[in-house]
Design a protein around this motif. Structure first.
Motif, PDB file in Angstrom:
ATOM      1  N   GLN A 181       0.817  -1.209   0.000  1.00  0.00           N
ATOM      2  CA  GLN A 181       0.000   0.000   0.000  1.00  0.00           C
ATOM      3  C   GLN A 181       0.854   1.264   0.000  1.00  0.00           C
TER       4      GLN A 181
ATOM      5  N   ARG B 211     -10.474  -1.995   4.114  1.00  0.00           N
ATOM      6  CA  ARG B 211     -10.058  -2.197   2.728  1.00  0.00           C
ATOM      7  C   ARG B 211     -11.047  -3.113   2.018  1.00  0.00           C
TER       8      ARG B 211
ATOM      9  N   TRP C 286     -11.923  -6.007  -3.437  1.00  0.00           N
ATOM     10  CA  TRP C 286     -11.169  -5.887  -4.688  1.00  0.00           C
ATOM     11  C   TRP C 286      -9.729  -5.437  -4.427  1.00  0.00           C
ATOM     12  N   MET C 287      -9.548  -4.560  -3.427  1.00  0.00           N
ATOM     13  CA  MET C 287      -8.207  -4.080  -3.099  1.00  0.00           C
ATOM     14  C   MET C 287      -7.363  -5.203  -2.503  1.00  0.00           C
TER      15      MET C 287
ATOM     16  N   ARG D 153      -7.831  -8.388  -2.990  1.00  0.00           N
ATOM     17  CA  ARG D 153      -7.599  -9.362  -4.054  1.00  0.00           C
ATOM     18  C   ARG D 153      -6.452  -8.908  -4.967  1.00  0.00           C
ATOM     19  N   CYS D 154      -6.424  -7.630  -5.300  1.00  0.00           N
ATOM     20  CA  CYS D 154      -5.343  -7.101  -6.146  1.00  0.00           C
ATOM     21  C   CYS D 154      -3.999  -7.182  -5.436  1.00  0.00           C
ATOM     22  N   GLY D 155      -3.991  -6.840  -4.143  1.00  0.00           N
ATOM     23  CA  GLY D 155      -2.756  -6.916  -3.377  1.00  0.00           C
ATOM     24  C   GLY D 155      -2.219  -8.333  -3.309  1.00  0.00           C
TER      25      GLY D 155
ATOM     26  N   PHE E 213      -2.852 -10.735  -5.439  1.00  0.00           N
ATOM     27  CA  PHE E 213      -2.409 -11.136  -6.774  1.00  0.00           C
ATOM     28  C   PHE E 213      -0.960 -10.697  -6.995  1.00  0.00           C
ATOM     29  N   LEU E 214      -0.653  -9.458  -6.634  1.00  0.00           N
ATOM     30  CA  LEU E 214       0.722  -8.979  -6.728  1.00  0.00           C
ATOM     31  C   LEU E 214       1.651  -9.818  -5.851  1.00  0.00           C
TER      32      LEU E 214
END
Length: 520
Positions: free
Chosen positions: A63, A102, A105-106, A108-110, A112-113
């Motif tokens: 973040q 949070r 979607w946030m 999940r994106c984190g 994924f990275l």
């Protein structure tokens, strides 16, 4: 009366016996340099034994845009797991989704990275979780319905430091715990240091290069060496509490909080849960850092927001706090200060390398880069090697690190139990996790539990105490109960005094750990 020893001449004097100093000493000794390491207290006595006990990429650092740090840490995560499968084990984390924090979607994106910033061979990818159907949801409050699961690793941080120092010692380094650097100056491109041990013995060291790995004392050592600092440190206190176990399974949790921080809840030493950490600005003496009542309440409140089983300060069986000496990057709040490190060199007086910042997970890479920087100031015979070497006890399947030693470590535990059937199962598991293949050295000559001697505390026999004194520089009950083991959690009142008395009686019989033959 002050005692004086002869002069030690070496390539590298490392001041600081935390994870960075021990890691640098190990790497340097393995490259053929003569090394002396001194530490004012016990090895890992401060920051390096006060972590969250994790080898992790740092999910929350995403973040703050610290992709480079997270990628570096994720790559190191599996390198370290292979090198020390006894100390570092895979650990899955449950991240509940709490309304108002949070969004999914946030997260999940984190994740994924986090899954894709570095190659994974040992740990599974993250996944969505229905907490109403999953076993880990049973310990949580009723309103938590969904979340995610991802993987990192748990570590015995203090033992990781000791094993790096032990490997350095076995490769020829001189390791001097409880030895303070009391004076320091440079002349003729050589560092001259006076080291004073607890018993008053003074050792003079002449070193071609000085490594400042003193953590919270880094600026003090530079001042002592009359070197102007190019960087500032920001001291941030992190505190943890340990309470009776709040859940029965072996997964961990990561909890979000309204202030933007995250808190871990980890299974700890079979019967307990470890909860932390905090981020509090600290400006006092780093040697006298303790958890505050407000921090204890803060951690209890976060736990109670998520877990069905409620806790309060009276439930805390142990707490600890440590100072993170972080690079001052101008961040507004303590949680946002970078956890990355910087290595600074100075050759004006004599070769000097200073370590600023860092975290447990990246210590090996830090040490490797430190030696590469040192090679730019003086001759270093060998090349980088630690990524393909086991730490002491980690050679479960041979000298080279192997994925199978991590994935099938339980098979090694079973082999030890079959080889020593007289050893209680819980003790056999603890020994294999703490000592790895070095358990055979600990148990050499033992045919029964009685051969280990009297138990001075539950699970702590004279034989293990003797091993820790002769092999791992243990000199006090605290060294044993809280750093080289965590048996202090189960020790009855009076055990500390009993162990200290036993150790003092046997100190005269304990040989001083010697070094190899590369010193003048």
């Amino acid at each position: 009366m002050m005692k004086t020893a002869s002069v030690l001449r070496c390539d590298l004097l490392v001041v600081g016996g935390g994870i960075n100093g021990a890691g640098i000493a190990r790497d340097a000794a393995g490259r053929g340099l003569s090394v002396v390491l001194c530490e004012q207290d016990d090895l890992a006595a401060h920051t390096s034994s006060a972590s969250s006990k994790l080898i992790h990429g740092g999910l929350r650092y995403l973040q703050y845009g610290e992709l480079g740090l997270v990628r570096k840490a994720l790559r190191e995560r599996e390198v370290l797991m292979r090198s020390a499968p006894h100390l570092i084990r895979p650990l899955r984390f449950v991240l509940p989704q709490l309304p108002g924090l949070r969004p999914a979607w946030m997260l999940r994106c984190g994740l994924f990275l986090y899954d894709h910033l570095a190659r994974r061979e040992l740990l599974p990818a993250s996944a969505s979780l229905d907490l109403r159907m999953h076993a880990t949801g049973q310990a949580l409050t009723a309103g938590l319905r969904s979340g995610f699961m991802y993987a990192d690793a748990a570590v015995d941080d203090a033992r990781l430091v000791v094993l790096n120092a032990l490997d350095a010692h076995e490769r020829g380094a001189i390791i001097l715990p409880r030895t303070r650097c009391v004076s320091l100056h440079a002349s003729n491109q050589t560092w001259h240091a006076s080291l004073r041990a607890e018993d008053g013995t003074t050792t003079t060291v002449e070193a071609r290069c000085l490594v400042n790995a003193t953590g919270a004392w880094a600026l003090d050592l530079l001042q002592q060496a009359q070197i102007a600092s190019q960087r500032k440190l920001r001291m941030v206190k992190g505190s943890h509490i340990v309470v009776p176990r709040l859940f029965e399974h072996e997964e961990a949790y990561l909890f979000q909080n309204d202030d933007g921080r995250i808190v871990f809840a980890l299974p700890f030493e079979q019967h307990y849960t470890l909860i932390g950490t905090t981020d509090v600005e600290f400006t006092e003496d780093p040697r006298r850092v303790t958890i505050s009542a407000d921090e204890t309440t803060y951690l209890c409140n976060i736990s109670n927001r998520y877990f069905r089983k409620q806790i309060g300060p009276a439930d805390v069986v142990w707490s600890y706090a440590g100072i993170r000496p972080l690079l001052d990057d101008g961040a507004g709040n303590a949680a946002a200060v970078t956890r990355d490190y910087e290595l600074l060199t100075d050759t004006r007086a004599a070769p000097l390398l200073s370590v600023f910042g860092g975290k447990v997970t990246t210590y090996r890479k830090l040490a490797e880069q430190a030696l590469n920087r040192i090679a730019g100031m003086m001759t270093v015979p060998g090349a980088a090697w630690t990524d393909a070497a086991c730490l002491p006890g980690g050679d479960v399947l041979g000298a080279a690190p192997a994925n199978a030693s991590v994935l099938h470590f339980d098979d090694f535990i079973e082999r030890i139990q079959r080889q020593y059937p007289w050893l209680p199962a819980t003790q056999a598991k603890r020994y294999t996790r703490a000592y790895g293949t070095r358990v055979h050295k600990l148990l050499a000559g033992c045919q029964s539990l009685a051969d280990l001697g009297v138990a001075l505390a539950p699970g702590l026999h004279e034989g293990e105490l003797r091993y820790l004194m002769e092999t791992e520089w243990a000199r006090s009950a605290d060294d044993v109960l809280w750093r080289r083991t965590k048996l202090g959690l189960q020790a009855p009142p009076g055990a500390t005094g009993l162990i200290d008395a036993w150790m003092q009686r046997h100190l005269r019989q304990t040989p001083v750990l010697a070094a190899g033959g590369r010193h003048g």
